[in-house]
Design an enzyme around this catalytic site. Structure first.
Site, PDB file in Angstrom:
ATOM      1  CE  LYS A  19       0.481   1.201   4.744  1.00  0.00           C
ATOM      2  NZ  LYS A  19       1.425   2.521   4.617  1.00  0.00           N
ATOM      3  CG  ASP A 144      -1.079   0.405   8.353  1.00  0.00           C
ATOM      4  OD1 ASP A 144      -1.672   0.941   8.563  1.00  0.00           O
ATOM      5  OD2 ASP A 144       0.467   1.160   7.564  1.00  0.00           O
TER       6      ASP A 144
END
EC number: 2.7.1.148
Length: 296
Positions: A19, A144
């Site tokens: 990401k 996350d």
């Protein structure tokens, strides 16, 4: 998509995508010590590859050595064990990890591995748990992890677990990772870290459309970047190199720095100009996690 054997005993070649934080604002500090933040998460088609094989003895085992990460503390083992305990699963699993993402780089590698484990085992163990349940487990593993289970590019708030899907334009990215490990906890504890950024809304982000023209320097910033570049000359050097070519930004707490391009050719042309020996990758944006369909 990963391949599943005819006997449904294994799932192979499951991508755990990286990401990027297109921006990262820290808006406060919570009583529990966590920082409140706002960010937009972008999925990439680059990441670790995981392989899962059922065990009948109920044991969860990581069969790949990961230097510096003991098996019992590996997020993939913790994720599998947490899911097994929650669901009362009787089967076990062998987990192989083809580690491709650098650690301590702000790319979410360990968190993504954990999320891919939750999604893959939801299918392989035939649990059929809803995505919301997997996300509630994910937040116990790290800030996350819920994003990767959510499985869409997202506007994130809270500690990163409050997520709204957002459509982002297709892009190619050049990601450069200095050969230095940046400890996230240490950066969050720095006194010089900005912790009072003014909160924005998802409408603010979409209205400015900084991602369409002149991005990534036309919307927001990464509040961690000044702290990291002041402490790690290697990161500062990469940021400086990029700014002589195109706007760039650090992702997460670093150390990776990225720039966006409209084509693969443009990204590769920039990559070809990098100093010899620099660690880099060209990756394409993704709109959805490859295992998105493994939870409803």
């Amino acid at each position: 998509m990963p391949s599943m054997t005819d006997t449904t005993r294994s799932l192979r070649d499951c991508l755990a995508p990286a990401k990027l934080n297109l921006f990262l604002h820290i808006t406060g500090r919570r009583p529990d010590g966590y920082h409140a933040l706002q960010s937009v998460f972008q999925l990439l088609d680059w990441g670790d590859r995981l392989h899962f094989t059922l065990r009948d003895d109920g044991k969860v085992s990581r069969v790949t050595d990961v230097p510096g990460v003991p098996e019992e503390s590996d997020l993939v083992v913790r994720a599998a064990s947490l899911l097994k305990a929650h669901a009362g699963a009787t089967l076990g699993v062998d987990i192989e990890i083809d580690k491709r993402l650098p650690m301590g780089a702000g790319l979410g590698g360990g968190s993504s591995d954990a999320a891919t484990t939750l999604l893959a085992l939801n299918r392989l163990w035939r649990l059929d748990l809803p995505r919301t349940t997997l996300q509630s487990l994910a937040v116990k593993l790290g800030a996350d992890v819920p994003f990767f289970v959510f499985g869409k590019n997202a506007f994130a708030e809270g500690i990163g677990e409050a997520l709204q899907a957002v459509e982002l334009p297709a892009r190619w990215f050049l990601v450069v990772t200095p050969r230095v490990h940046v400890p996230t906890a240490a950066i969050f504890s720095e006194k010089s870290l900005t912790r009072d950024s003014k909160p924005i809304t998802i409408t603010d982000f979409l209205a400015q459309r900084g991602i369409d023209a002149g991005w990534p320097d036309s919307f927001g910033r990464n509040d961690m970047q000044p702290v990291v570049t002041s402490k790690y000359a290697e990161v500062a050097k990469v940021v400086e190199w990029f700014y002589n070519l195109t706007p760039a930004r650090m992702t997460g707490s670093g150390a990776s720095v990225f720039a966006a391009f409209k084509s693969k050719a443009d990204a590769e042309a920039a990559q070809a100009k990098l100093p010899a020996g620099w660690n880099s990758a060209v990756a394409e944006s993704m709109s959805e996690h490859p295992l998105f369909a493994f939870a409803s």
